[in-house]
Design a protein around this motif. Sequence first.
Motif, short mmCIF file in Angstrom:
data_model
loop_
_atom_site.label_atom_id
_atom_site.label_comp_id
_atom_site.label_asym_id
_atom_site.label_seq_id
_atom_site.Cartn_x
_atom_site.Cartn_y
_atom_site.Cartn_z
N ALA A 172 70.75 -4.19 29.76
CA ALA A 172 71.55 -3.31 29.81
C ALA A 172 71.04 -2.06 30.48
CB ALA A 172 72.36 -2.83 28.33
N GLU A 173 69.86 -1.83 30.06
CA GLU A 173 69.23 -0.53 30.55
C GLU A 173 69.21 -0.80 32.11
OE1 GLU A 173 65.03 1.96 30.32
OE2 GLU A 173 65.72 0.57 28.81
N ALA A 174 68.71 -1.81 32.59
CA ALA A 174 68.64 -2.04 34.01
C ALA A 174 69.96 -2.04 34.84
CB ALA A 174 67.94 -3.70 34.16
N PHE A 175 70.98 -2.43 34.24
CA PHE A 175 72.23 -2.35 34.88
C PHE A 175 73.05 -0.94 34.44
CE2 PHE A 175 71.59 -6.84 34.80
CZ PHE A 175 71.93 -7.23 36.26
N SER A 176 72.44 -0.13 33.83
CA SER A 176 72.98 0.95 33.33
C SER A 176 74.46 0.94 32.79
CB SER A 176 73.20 2.14 34.63
OG SER A 176 71.85 2.44 35.19
N CYS A 177 74.35 -0.06 31.93
CA CYS A 177 75.58 0.23 31.02
C CYS A 177 75.47 -0.46 29.54
CB CYS A 177 76.40 -1.49 31.59
SG CYS A 177 75.66 -3.18 31.47
N LYS A 205 72.63 -9.38 40.84
CA LYS A 205 73.51 -8.45 41.93
C LYS A 205 73.66 -9.31 43.25
CE LYS A 205 71.21 -4.19 40.63
NZ LYS A 205 70.25 -3.02 41.02
N GLN A 237 68.73 -5.41 25.40
CA GLN A 237 68.97 -4.04 25.60
C GLN A 237 68.17 -3.90 26.87
OE1 GLN A 237 66.73 -3.34 21.86
NE2 GLN A 237 68.45 -2.33 20.97
#
Length: 530
Positions: free
Chosen positions: A453-458, A373, A450
């Motif tokens: 992807a969950e942490a970045f909501s994508c 980020k 995976q």
Amino acid sequence: MDKKMFCFQCEQTAGCSGCTGAAGVCGKDAETSELQDRLTGALIGLARSAEGNRTFDSTDRAMLSGLFTTVTNVNFNPETIRKQISLVHREKEKLVPSCGGCSSPCGKNDDYVMKQLWEEQEDIRSLKSLILFGLRGMAAYAYHAMVLGYSDQTVNRFFYEGMASIGYDLPKERLLSLALKLGEVNLQCMELLDKANTETFGNPEPVSVPFKVEKGPFIVITGHDLYDLKLLLEQTEDKGINIYTHGEMLPAHAYPELKKYPHLKGNFGTAWQNQQKEFDHIPAPVLFTTNCLMPVKPSYADRVFTTEVVSYPGMIHIGEDKDFTPVIEKALELGGYAEEREFTGINGGSSTVTGFGHNTVLSVADTVVDAVKKGEISHFFLVGGCDGAHKERSYYTEFVKQTPKDSIILTLACGKYRFNDMDLGEIRGLPRIMDMGQCNDAYSAVKTAQALAEAFSCGINDLPLTLVLSWYEQKAVCILLTLLYLGMKDIYLGPKLPAFLSPGVLDMLVKEYRIHPVSDPESDLREILG
């Protein structure tokens, strides 16, 4: 007339089309190749006989060990392959005991003749080969889990479904669906093996592994079987013998229940394809626990030992009793080096770091996410897979060298030996190269992707993540099918595309999943980073 073979299951296959002479590039001769085809045909017959019948633990073991036996660089011994064929036939008799005496034979449970597969229409042959080779790779994972007492009936049953499909007349759409289902089941299989390894040996922890070899007697252990290493460590305790890993056994140093043994010292040599040079006149025995065995040279033939499904004519084989006394006695006889010896990786490094399994990486996920980020991490590259001898594989070394200094390189399998001794610095205290383990540990890479992807909501394909994979044998095939099942796109694959992929099937995969053949590091990095 001399026998001739046909085999195109690995990356080094002759002329990028198939080994068709008296021997393959891997060293497998035509007799061994024919017997492996017969074993495969017997396994297809076993699979068809299992339809509608309850199988036994011994049936499942015969299926797994039979498929594992046919993986590249596992078994060069006609005698042991014949025994495996007989074992498969005995298991089939348990399922269909009256089949042989039936007055109206249907042929359903006969051994399949592999010549039928090789003569199929090219797209059908390609898809069936994709399934067969993927099943061979998945069998290796399931076998390792089984050795540790872990199994899964969904996984086991799919071996019968998949193998039976090869013997039937099925349309391309159905075969493609089965290939993707294989990818789904392989994900479950890899998760099972991860559970087996971590519950048995603990969660891997980062550790620096030296390449030097101390003076005195030692044993080199190679392959993938962590349980064999544990048994060897137990049997050599307090005997004045040091143990060194080789090849895919390197990540064993990260497991708490293995690294607690003080005589597990370091790693000898590099990837499997260099063994004939590295083992030349070595003053120590070498124990092969799984695949990656090359034809043995006379200069070290008296000190090679095999176990499990690995077999080579004339070599001493350690059976199911797992008594490694012959290996221990050979180590004491040879005596090792008289003085400490310094060795390096291919880039001159004196050590490497391993142990970045999903448990370790996810424990610092907050740091990683924050670094992304704030722009401190621009991209993740998973650069891993099988290594091999061809010069084109220098691509992976150069690719890693040229990655941006604010990127992270995740790696696994023996392809990491191309660059795992390089020091590329750190980001937020994390090394830029993180070794996630063996090819058996591919689940860690999937789980990490995976979680990110969950942490970045994508979605996974929206991550700043690129997979740059090298392949050699069949375990890479089942991993690729898992990635395709997960919908991962824009995978860079090399150094050459599989010979068993027909132009039609390849075109389908490129259009659907945007698979990219690797070109050169500069061009590929420009394309990836835009």
